[in-house]
Design a protein around this motif. Structure first.
Motif, PDB file in Angstrom:
ATOM      1  N   THR A 159      43.839  29.223  44.443  1.00 25.48           N
ATOM      2  CA  THR A 159      44.652  29.402  43.244  1.00 25.48           C
ATOM      3  C   THR A 159      43.855  30.060  42.128  1.00 25.48           C
ATOM      4  N   ARG A 160      42.659  29.531  41.863  1.00 27.82           N
ATOM      5  CA  ARG A 160      41.876  30.004  40.725  1.00 27.82           C
ATOM      6  C   ARG A 160      41.149  31.327  41.007  1.00 27.82           C
ATOM      7  N   LEU A 161      40.494  31.405  42.166  1.00 26.29           N
ATOM      8  CA  LEU A 161      39.658  32.572  42.451  1.00 26.29           C
ATOM      9  C   LEU A 161      40.426  33.727  43.090  1.00 26.29           C
ATOM     10  N   LEU A 162      41.352  33.412  43.989  1.00 22.79           N
ATOM     11  CA  LEU A 162      42.037  34.456  44.744  1.00 22.79           C
ATOM     12  C   LEU A 162      43.425  34.776  44.204  1.00 22.79           C
ATOM     13  N   GLY A 163      43.949  33.932  43.327  1.00 20.52           N
ATOM     14  CA  GLY A 163      45.246  34.210  42.719  1.00 20.52           C
ATOM     15  C   GLY A 163      46.433  33.975  43.635  1.00 20.52           C
ATOM     16  N   VAL A 164      46.283  33.131  44.635  1.00 20.95           N
ATOM     17  CA  VAL A 164      47.391  32.823  45.546  1.00 20.95           C
ATOM     18  C   VAL A 164      48.147  31.638  44.964  1.00 20.95           C
ATOM     19  N   ARG A 165      49.177  31.962  44.183  1.00 17.59           N
ATOM     20  CA  ARG A 165      49.983  30.935  43.525  1.00 17.59           C
ATOM     21  C   ARG A 165      51.402  30.984  44.055  1.00 17.59           C
TER      22      ARG A 165
END
Length: 179
Positions: A159-165
């Motif tokens: 979520t934080r590093l890769l932006g997979v939300r």
């Protein structure tokens, strides 16, 4: 002109493949940070579950099957067995994505832990029926427990590093389907 949504999907698929190859590389190295006899968590499985639950459109079923078939071949496991089990688990979780959006993270974590236990039981059952030698029950259960404990860390990193939300409610993909 390439649709930005399609380009984003393919870039995340490429990132997933790069992460998978990196994890496979480090698993093949003869050194491990874990004490002797204790298997480490299956970070690739955690990553797959996180991405399937957060953005199911990023990982199609055939892509998951291909990555895990490669893993079966690299680690000299019965070809296709673990790939099929992972694919079944991912499709089970993919079918519950809409329900998971309304649940708390603890419920998601519990469901993932139950799926991991089910995968362990199914794998050991099939291997026992086929009379294939397998790892002892203790290390297998330890790996499932460590994988379940690593899941929140992989969620945070994805979520934080890769932006997979998770997509915002009402988001529509390029085909007109709701995400």
């Amino acid at each position: 002109m390439v649709d930005p949504l399609v380009a984003r999907r393919w870039s995340y698929r490429g990132l997933y493949l790069l992460l998978a190859l990196t994890v496979f590389f480090f698993k093949l190295l003869p050194v491990t940070p874990m004490p002797r006899g204790v298997p480490g968590p299956d970070l690739m499985l955690c990553l797959t579950f996180v991405w399937v639950l957060r953005r199911p459109d990023f990982l199609p079923a055939l892509f998951i099957a291909a990555v895990y078939l490669l893993e079966d071949l690299l680690f000299l496991r019965p070809p296709g067995l673990w790939a099929v089990i992972v694919l079944l688990a991912c499709e089970f979780l993919r079918g519950r994505v809409i329900l998971m959006r309304e649940m708390s993270f603890l419920m998601e974590w519990a469901l993932v832990a139950l799926v991991l236990i089910g995968m362990l039981v199914l794998n050991r059952t099939v291997l026992a029926i086929a009379v294939v030698p397998q790892v002892g029950l203790g290390p297998a259960v330890a790996q499932v427990v460590l994988t379940a404990l690593a899941y929140p860390l992989v969620v945070a990193a994805s979520t934080r590093l890769l932006g997979v939300r998770r997509p915002v409610s009402g988001t529509i993909d390029s085909m007109g389907a709701r995400l």
